[in-house]
Design a protein around this motif. Structure first.
Motif, PDB file in Angstrom:
ATOM      1  N   PRO A  83       0.807  -1.227   0.000  1.00  0.00           N
ATOM      2  CA  PRO A  83       0.000   0.000   0.000  1.00  0.00           C
ATOM      3  C   PRO A  83       0.842   1.281   0.000  1.00  0.00           C
ATOM      4  N   LEU A  84       1.980   1.244   0.676  1.00  0.00           N
ATOM      5  CA  LEU A  84       2.869   2.410   0.665  1.00  0.00           C
ATOM      6  C   LEU A  84       3.435   2.650  -0.731  1.00  0.00           C
ATOM      7  N   LYS A  85       3.809   1.575  -1.396  1.00  0.00           N
ATOM      8  CA  LYS A  85       4.340   1.707  -2.751  1.00  0.00           C
ATOM      9  C   LYS A  85       3.283   2.261  -3.701  1.00  0.00           C
ATOM     10  N   ALA A  86       2.043   1.843  -3.519  1.00  0.00           N
ATOM     11  CA  ALA A  86       0.962   2.348  -4.372  1.00  0.00           C
ATOM     12  C   ALA A  86       0.743   3.842  -4.129  1.00  0.00           C
ATOM     13  N   LEU A  87       0.729   4.242  -2.874  1.00  0.00           N
ATOM     14  CA  LEU A  87       0.574   5.650  -2.539  1.00  0.00           C
ATOM     15  C   LEU A  87       1.754   6.458  -3.071  1.00  0.00           C
ATOM     16  N   LEU A  88       2.930   5.919  -2.945  1.00  0.00           N
ATOM     17  CA  LEU A  88       4.136   6.578  -3.434  1.00  0.00           C
ATOM     18  C   LEU A  88       4.080   6.752  -4.954  1.00  0.00           C
ATOM     19  N   ALA A  89       3.615   5.741  -5.662  1.00  0.00           N
ATOM     20  CA  ALA A  89       3.491   5.836  -7.123  1.00  0.00           C
ATOM     21  C   ALA A  89       2.511   6.942  -7.513  1.00  0.00           C
ATOM     22  N   GLU A  90       1.431   7.069  -6.766  1.00  0.00           N
ATOM     23  CA  GLU A  90       0.454   8.128  -7.026  1.00  0.00           C
ATOM     24  C   GLU A  90       1.068   9.507  -6.783  1.00  0.00           C
ATOM     25  N   ILE A  91       1.846   9.623  -5.721  1.00  0.00           N
ATOM     26  CA  ILE A  91       2.519  10.894  -5.413  1.00  0.00           C
ATOM     27  C   ILE A  91       3.542  11.227  -6.499  1.00  0.00           C
ATOM     28  N   GLN A  92       4.246  10.223  -6.991  1.00  0.00           N
ATOM     29  CA  GLN A  92       5.206  10.447  -8.078  1.00  0.00           C
ATOM     30  C   GLN A  92       4.495  11.009  -9.311  1.00  0.00           C
ATOM     31  N   LYS A  93       3.335  10.457  -9.622  1.00  0.00           N
ATOM     32  CA  LYS A  93       2.567  10.952 -10.775  1.00  0.00           C
ATOM     33  C   LYS A  93       2.122  12.393 -10.554  1.00  0.00           C
ATOM     34  N   MET A  94       1.678  12.708  -9.344  1.00  0.00           N
ATOM     35  CA  MET A  94       1.217  14.068  -9.051  1.00  0.00           C
ATOM     36  C   MET A  94       2.356  15.072  -9.148  1.00  0.00           C
ATOM     37  N   ILE A  95       3.509  14.729  -8.589  1.00  0.00           N
ATOM     38  CA  ILE A  95       4.646  15.644  -8.645  1.00  0.00           C
ATOM     39  C   ILE A  95       5.106  15.824 -10.091  1.00  0.00           C
ATOM     40  N   TYR A  96       5.151  14.735 -10.834  1.00  0.00           N
ATOM     41  CA  TYR A  96       5.565  14.813 -12.234  1.00  0.00           C
ATOM     42  C   TYR A  96       4.631  15.728 -13.022  1.00  0.00           C
ATOM     43  N   SER A  97       3.332  15.569 -12.813  1.00  0.00           N
ATOM     44  CA  SER A  97       2.345  16.407 -13.515  1.00  0.00           C
ATOM     45  C   SER A  97       2.488  17.872 -13.123  1.00  0.00           C
ATOM     46  N   LEU A  98       2.690  18.118 -11.841  1.00  0.00           N
ATOM     47  CA  LEU A  98       2.858  19.495 -11.381  1.00  0.00           C
ATOM     48  C   LEU A  98       4.120  20.107 -11.970  1.00  0.00           C
ATOM     49  N   LYS A  99       5.204  19.341 -11.991  1.00  0.00           N
ATOM     50  CA  LYS A  99       6.448  19.837 -12.585  1.00  0.00           C
ATOM     51  C   LYS A  99       6.255  20.151 -14.065  1.00  0.00           C
ATOM     52  N   THR A 100       5.559  19.277 -14.771  1.00  0.00           N
ATOM     53  CA  THR A 100       5.323  19.480 -16.201  1.00  0.00           C
ATOM     54  C   THR A 100       4.520  20.750 -16.436  1.00  0.00           C
ATOM     55  N   SER A 101       3.457  20.937 -15.667  1.00  0.00           N
ATOM     56  CA  SER A 101       2.626  22.140 -15.798  1.00  0.00           C
ATOM     57  C   SER A 101       3.418  23.393 -15.458  1.00  0.00           C
ATOM     58  N   LEU A 102       4.183  23.328 -14.405  1.00  0.00           N
ATOM     59  CA  LEU A 102       4.964  24.475 -13.975  1.00  0.00           C
ATOM     60  C   LEU A 102       6.037  24.828 -14.997  1.00  0.00           C
ATOM     61  N   LYS A 103       6.631  23.825 -15.607  1.00  0.00           N
ATOM     62  CA  LYS A 103       7.659  24.076 -16.606  1.00  0.00           C
ATOM     63  C   LYS A 103       7.074  24.821 -17.807  1.00  0.00           C
ATOM     64  N   ILE A 104       5.864  24.469 -18.190  1.00  0.00           N
ATOM     65  CA  ILE A 104       5.193  25.162 -19.302  1.00  0.00           C
ATOM     66  C   ILE A 104       4.978  26.633 -18.949  1.00  0.00           C
ATOM     67  N   ILE A 105       4.521  26.878 -17.726  1.00  0.00           N
ATOM     68  CA  ILE A 105       4.293  28.261 -17.283  1.00  0.00           C
ATOM     69  C   ILE A 105       5.607  29.039 -17.265  1.00  0.00           C
ATOM     70  N   ILE A 106       6.662  28.408 -16.769  1.00  0.00           N
ATOM     71  CA  ILE A 106       7.967  29.071 -16.720  1.00  0.00           C
ATOM     72  C   ILE A 106       8.446  29.421 -18.114  1.00  0.00           C
ATOM     73  N   GLU A 107       8.310  28.472 -19.050  1.00  0.00           N
ATOM     74  CA  GLU A 107       8.777  28.700 -20.417  1.00  0.00           C
ATOM     75  C   GLU A 107       7.964  29.787 -21.106  1.00  0.00           C
ATOM     76  N   VAL A 108       6.667  29.829 -20.867  1.00  0.00           N
ATOM     77  CA  VAL A 108       5.807  30.852 -21.471  1.00  0.00           C
ATOM     78  C   VAL A 108       6.196  32.227 -20.943  1.00  0.00           C
ATOM     79  N   ASN A 109       6.502  32.310 -19.660  1.00  0.00           N
ATOM     80  CA  ASN A 109       6.863  33.602 -19.067  1.00  0.00           C
ATOM     81  C   ASN A 109       8.240  34.086 -19.514  1.00  0.00           C
ATOM     82  N   LEU A 110       9.089  33.181 -19.995  1.00  0.00           N
ATOM     83  CA  LEU A 110      10.405  33.579 -20.475  1.00  0.00           C
ATOM     84  C   LEU A 110      10.345  34.190 -21.868  1.00  0.00           C
ATOM     85  N   ASP A 111       9.294  33.855 -22.594  1.00  0.00           N
ATOM     86  CA  ASP A 111       9.167  34.365 -23.980  1.00  0.00           C
ATOM     87  C   ASP A 111       8.706  35.800 -24.024  1.00  0.00           C
TER      88      ASP A 111
END
Length: 111
Positions: A83-111
Motif C-alpha cells: 500500500p505504501l508503494k501504491a501511494l508513493l506511485a500516485e505521489i510520483q505521478k502528481m509531482i511529475y504532472s505538477l512539474k510538467t505544468s509548472l515548466k510550461i508556465i515558466i517557459e511561457v513567461n520567459l518568452d
C-alpha cells in the motif's frame, strides 16, 4: 502528509538496532517529500518551486528503494509495503504532472 504518517506507522516495529540506520533514513526521506514541496511553494519564484519539486521527486525514488530494502532484508512483509508503494506511485505521478505544468508556465513567461 498521509504517506509520512503511514511510513511512521509501518516502520514502528523495526528492530531497535535499525533505529539509527535504515529506519532513520526512511523517515527523513518520507518527511522530505512534503517538506520540499511546501518550501518550494513558499519561495519567491516558479523556478525555485520547480527546483524543490525536483528534490521532492527524487526523494520519492529514494524512499521507493528504501522500502524495497525493508522487504529484501526481511524487516517487513511485502504485504505491509504494497500500500505504501501504491501511494508513493500516485505521489510520483502528481509531482511529475505538477512539474510538467509548472515548466510550461515558466517557459511561457520567459518568452
Amino acid at each position: 502528509m498521509t504517506l509520512v504518517k503511514e511510513v511512521y506507522l509501518v516502520t514502528a516495529d523495526l528492530p531497535n538496532d535499525e533505529r539509527f540506520g535504515l529506519l532513520s533514513q526512511i523517515r527523513r526521506c518520507a518527511v522530505s517529500i512534503p517538506s520540499n514541496i511546501a518550501e518550494g511553494a513558499g519561495r519567491n519564484s516558479k523556478n525555485e518551486f520547480y527546483q524543490f519539486l525536483g528534490i521532492a521527486f527524487g526523494s520519492t525514488y529514494e524512499l521507493q528503494t528504501q522500502l524495497q530494502l525493508l522487504i529484501d532484508l526481511n524487516f517487513i512483509s511485502e504485504t505491509k509495503i504494497v500500500p505504501l508503494k501504491a501511494l508513493l506511485a500516485e505521489i510520483q505521478k502528481m509531482i511529475y504532472s505538477l512539474k510538467t505544468s509548472l515548466k510550461i508556465i515558466i517557459e511561457v513567461n520567459l518568452d
